[in-house]
Design a protein around this motif. Structure first.
Motif, PDB file in Angstrom:
ATOM      1  N   GLY A 165      45.944  35.692  42.359  1.00 12.60           N
ATOM      2  CA  GLY A 165      48.111  36.541  43.183  1.00 12.60           C
ATOM      3  C   GLY A 165      47.949  36.905  44.542  1.00 12.60           C
ATOM      4  N   ALA A 166      47.248  37.057  44.897  1.00 15.93           N
ATOM      5  CA  ALA A 166      47.325  38.537  46.162  1.00 15.93           C
ATOM      6  C   ALA A 166      47.537  37.204  46.974  1.00 15.93           C
TER       7      ALA A 166
ATOM      8  N   GLY B 206      29.447  38.970  41.771  1.00 16.52           N
ATOM      9  CA  GLY B 206      31.018  39.298  40.436  1.00 16.52           C
ATOM     10  C   GLY B 206      31.897  38.735  41.613  1.00 16.52           C
ATOM     11  N   THR B 207      33.413  39.375  40.341  1.00 14.10           N
ATOM     12  CA  THR B 207      34.972  38.928  41.414  1.00 14.10           C
ATOM     13  C   THR B 207      34.911  40.578  41.222  1.00 14.10           C
ATOM     14  N   VAL B 208      35.391  41.164  41.389  1.00 12.34           N
ATOM     15  CA  VAL B 208      35.581  42.791  41.402  1.00 12.34           C
ATOM     16  C   VAL B 208      36.381  43.543  40.255  1.00 12.34           C
ATOM     17  N   PRO B 209      37.641  42.935  40.325  1.00 10.53           N
ATOM     18  CA  PRO B 209      38.958  42.406  39.216  1.00 10.53           C
ATOM     19  C   PRO B 209      38.336  42.355  38.080  1.00 10.53           C
TER      20      PRO B 209
ATOM     21  N   ASP C 243      47.559  45.365  42.640  1.00 13.41           N
ATOM     22  CA  ASP C 243      47.183  45.892  43.045  1.00 13.41           C
ATOM     23  C   ASP C 243      45.726  46.066  43.213  1.00 13.41           C
ATOM     24  N   TRP C 244      44.457  45.881  41.612  1.00 13.81           N
ATOM     25  CA  TRP C 244      43.352  45.157  41.213  1.00 13.81           C
ATOM     26  C   TRP C 244      42.138  44.652  42.019  1.00 13.81           C
TER      27      TRP C 244
ATOM     28  N   CYS D 217      38.932  50.280  42.148  1.00 17.22           N
ATOM     29  CA  CYS D 217      39.460  49.025  40.594  1.00 17.22           C
ATOM     30  C   CYS D 217      38.251  50.082  39.616  1.00 17.22           C
ATOM     31  N   GLY D 218      37.703  50.215  40.008  1.00 20.80           N
ATOM     32  CA  GLY D 218      36.620  50.320  38.548  1.00 20.80           C
ATOM     33  C   GLY D 218      37.658  51.733  37.746  1.00 20.80           C
ATOM     34  N   LYS D 219      37.480  52.338  38.693  1.00 21.77           N
ATOM     35  CA  LYS D 219      39.485  53.789  38.313  1.00 21.77           C
ATOM     36  C   LYS D 219      40.218  53.200  37.680  1.00 21.77           C
ATOM     37  N   GLU D 220      40.925  52.414  38.150  1.00 23.10           N
ATOM     38  CA  GLU D 220      42.713  51.370  37.873  1.00 23.10           C
ATOM     39  C   GLU D 220      42.124  50.988  36.486  1.00 23.10           C
ATOM     40  N   LYS D 221      41.079  50.459  36.647  1.00 23.28           N
ATOM     41  CA  LYS D 221      40.802  49.600  34.810  1.00 23.28           C
ATOM     42  C   LYS D 221      40.307  50.957  33.994  1.00 23.28           C
TER      43      LYS D 221
END
Length: 809
Positions: free
Chosen positions: A46-47, A661-664, A717-718, A726-730
């Motif tokens: 959905g970006a 993989g897909t980052v998010p 944003d992920w 992205c890892g920090k956000e997760k």
């Protein structure tokens, strides 16, 4: 996001990447195979289109470089009579052959080459950016008319079916990506003559009759070829009247190349050096700068680590350094105030399922010229099917850089001063004028045709099993899933019909789709992996019926490494890609399911994945776009899809610690700096964690199969952060667990899944500090679980899982 739903659960002890909550722009990670996959799953993510720009910028930052003479030689070779035979003398022969044109000694019935000097003297006058367009266009088109009659041994004649012409644009160009529209505004474009003339001709109702018709551009061009004089008159008339006018509605599919201009100093009062009195063949003289800088791009969007400037080697550089030139200077003049666009790319769901409140007013600031031109390349890639490569030009004052784009990466040549070194510019035009459409990068195996007024692509090929396979790819279909970006797999999924395949497979109620993508040449191919998966399915019920059925496939023999070998790029085969086309029965996306239906299909995919892992097939790219389903005997059957990033236990190819993989949706361990350096082996628990992130993503961003409006859905944003950010956000999300707009049973289920992950991470974290006994030896922090079943059972035996599974039945 609403603060409601915080759980009060304690956070996992700090990890290496668990610094302050924050974000950064995309950075290059050597082993990050999944970095560019975001744009391929953008329908699920959905970006917006503008949110993909950091990935475009990331690709630009990794540009390779070659010498101008090397790329001119390669383009001449491509335009020669025998492109497969090396002809190292072509460049020198052509440089000599174009000198009369440069020195004003060639005339035709309609133009004189002496006029080139006249318009170049107009070009060098002080002024704003948009004053460049007209004299450059006129000089280019006069040169093309004069070069048409230049003959060089070993070179083809010009191609009337294309008849390239330089055309002013500086007008919005629109393109639909799934359900949304992007807008770009290149300064100047190179088009086939008929495409350039079309916007200025009276609309007299094109024939859209039923049945198949060849692409109109090609048909008209073939008609023009019958009368060469008439074509030349048409060309001259367009040069005189409309080539320097602004057209309307040029379709991206017709664009052969884009040319973007910048003034080094906007509105400068000092002109550019005038043309010399005459031209001779000389050695290449390096420009200042020799290459357009790219490493300054990271500094534009802090916070991010600063990359020290590097000094370029004397002959070639593998990554282009900063030279201090800021290419992106705001331009003066109304016509160059641009890139104010509505660039959206959201859900791949059908238009009927798109939320009307989900709008996107995407206004761009002025972009760096390299990123700007990269976005044009992304539009050009998206507009035609299976494009092999593209060329664009960037011009700052009197220096021109050729940029070459393919799915392996980007190459820019050293600058050419097209006024002081006019012969090299003429050689470039001479080569391009002799290009067939496929020499421009369009794939000649996929023929554009019109079917009942819709643009499709036809592909036919001899086949050992079928004799001939005929594919009609419905590339204008609403359900086509496109790729928006530059390098990477560039996966397109297109509805397809085929008489040959329909005869063999007569039980396909939902039809077929073709998956077209650029796979890494060094990896074991997806068809080979699916052969292994098919054998496993014969003896395991958890796999049987839960894997994609490969109906037919073909591998093309056009590796992207070929041009890099010709240009002398270091390590030309590293990351080389080849084109694949695979045909499958059409499946349904899990994002359209309600929560109880989603849980059932999701768990089926987990069980299929578990069995495959134990049997030596490591999927390693679990994401919502790879979880599908179909009806079988009145029940939903989950399918674990897409094996083009998978690996086999007995394969000696890519290592287990290569990032895929897909980052998010990747596991937190893999989104650390250590993980991105390839120091963390990809384990079963990482893929199972990805399943948890997938379920969380879908359940919080979709409601009853419909993507929620942006203001109500989390995680946007992920999709555009680099892996570590992205890892920090997760990690922050996992520690705070804000879960809005969901019922209590789903909340308890998600919290329960993350508690299992956090407890497991705690155990491994503290295990590092235990002293091993003499008999135990050194403990390995990232050691594989002894039994994947045991790790899965930590979830399935939890109270929250058991309660939610009962509710989902």
């Amino acid at each position: 996001m609403s603060p409601a739903g915080e759980t009060g659960t304690s956070s996992t002890p700090p990890r290496a990447n668990a610094s302050a909550h924050g974000a950064s722009i995309i950075e290059s990670t050597p082993n990050s195979r999944g970095a560019s996959v975001v744009s391929e799953n953008i329908g699920v993510l959905g970006a917006k289109v503008k949110k993909v720009r950091p990935w475009i910028q990331r690709d630009i930052e990794q540009v390779k470089a070659c010498k101008a003479d090397a790329i001119l030689q390669a383009l001449l070779q491509r335009a020669s009579s025998t492109p497969e035979t090396k002809q190292p003398e072509l460049l020198q022969k052509c440089l000599k052959a174009v000198l009369p044109v440069c020195n004003g000694q060639v005339s035709t019935a309609l133009v004189n080459s002496s006029d080139i000097e006249t318009v170049l003297n107009e070009y060098i006058r002080p002024g704003v950016e948009n004053k460049f367009y007209s004299p450059f266009i006129r000089a280019t088109n006069i040169a093309l008319a004069c070069l048409e009659g230049v003959k060089v041994d070993g070179m083809r004649t010009p191609v009337p079916a294309v008849d390239m012409i330089c055309q002013q644009n500086d007008m919005p160009m629109h393109q639909t990506h799934q359900t949304a529209k992007s807008t770009r505004k290149p300064d100047v474009v190179i088009l086939p003559l008929n495409s350039a003339c079309a916007p200025f001709q009276d609309v007299n109702g094109g024939k859209k009759g039923k049945g198949k018709q060849k692409d109109t551009v090609k048909d008209d061009a073939m008609e023009d070829e019958k009368d060469d004089e008439e074509r030349k008159k048409k060309r001259n008339a367009h040069m005189d009247t409309n080539a320097t006018e602004k057209p309307k509605n040029i379709p991206w599919k017709d664009v052969l190349a884009c040319i973007e201009f910048k003034r080094k100093t906007p509105g400068r009062t000092k002109g550019i050096n005038p043309p010399p009195p005459s031209y001779t063949v000389t050695d290449y003289v390096p420009t200042k700068p020799e290459y357009l800088p790219v490493d300054h791009l990271k500094a534009k969007d802090p916070p991010t680590s600063q990359t020290p400037a590097k000094q370029p080697p004397s002959d070639m550089t593998s990554a282009v350094p900063s030279s201090g030139l800021t290419a992106c200077q705001p331009s003066e003049g109304a016509s160059s105030s641009k890139r104010k666009a509505t660039d959206t790319l959201e859900s791949a769901a059908k238009k009927s399922k798109r939320n009307p409140d989900d709008t996107d007013d995407d206004t761009d600031a002025e972009l760096d010229v390299t990123v700007q031109t990269g976005l044009y390349a992304a539009e050009m890639f998206a507009s035609n099917l299976a494009v092999n490569y593209l060329l664009n030009l960037i011009i700052i004052d009197d220096i021109m850089w050729i940029w070459y784009y393919d799915r392996q990466g980007i190459i820019q040549c050293s600058g050419i001063n097209f006024i002081q070194d006019l012969p090299r510019f003429m050689v470039l035009l001479y080569a391009l004028q002799r290009f067939e459409l496929h020499d421009w990068g369009q794939n000649k195996d996929f023929l554009p045709i019109q079917v009942e007024g819709q643009r499709c692509h036809e592909f036919k090929i001899k086949d050992k099993e079928f004799g001939e396979v005929d594919l009609l790819l419905h590339t204008s279909h609403d359900e086509r899933v496109t790729h928006y970006g530059l390098q990477g797999r560039a996966t397109n999924v297109v509805p397809v019909t085929s008489e040959a395949l329909a005869k063999k497979y007569d039980d396909l109620p939902d039809g077929m789709v073709a998956k077209i993508f650029w796979g890494e040449a060094s990896r074991i191919s997806e068809p080979d992996i699916l052969d292994k998966v098919k054998e496993i399915a014969k003896v395991h019920e958890t796999v049987q019926g839960h894997i994609p059925q490969l109906l037919w496939h073909h591998t093309f023999t056009n590796p992207t490494s070929t041009i890099r070998e010709a240009l002398g790029i270091p390590e030309p085969t590293k990351g080389s890609r080849v084109l694949y086309i695979l045909v499958f029965p059409k499946l349904k996306p899990v994002t359209e399911l309600r929560i109880n239906e989603l849980f059932d299909v999701w768990y089926q995919c987990i069980l299929c994945h578990l069995t495959l892992w134990k049997e030596g097939v490591y999927h390693r790219d679990v994401s919502p776009g790879n979880l599908m389903w179909y009806w079988k005997d009145g029940k939903r059957q989950g399918v674990l899809n897409d094996y083009d990033l998978s690996s086999l236990a007995d394969d000696s190819g890519p290592r287990g610690n290569e990032r895929t993989g897909t980052v998010p949706f990747m596991a937190l361990d893999l989104l650390t700096e250590e993980g991105q350096r390839g120091e963390v082996k990809h384990l079963y628990r990482h893929d199972l964690e990805s399943f948890v992130w997938c379920f969380t993503w879908i359940s919080l961003r979709y409601e009853n199969g419909v993507l929620l409006p942006r203001r109500l859905r989390p995680f946007d944003d992920w999709a555009t952060l680099d892996a570590v950010a992205c890892g920090k956000e997760k990690y922050f999300f996992q520690g705070h667990m804000k879960l809005p707009h969901i019922d209590s049973s789903l909340r308890k289920f998600l919290v329960g899944c993350f508690l299992v992950l956090k407890r497991d991470a705690d155990n491994r974290y503290y295990l590092r500090f235990e002293e091993p006994s003499d008999s135990e030896g050194e403990q390995q922090f990232n050691a594989e679980e002894s039994d994947p079943d045991t790790f899965l059972s930590k979830f399935t035996r939890s109270k929250s899982w058991l309660a939610f599974s009962r509710l989902s039945k």
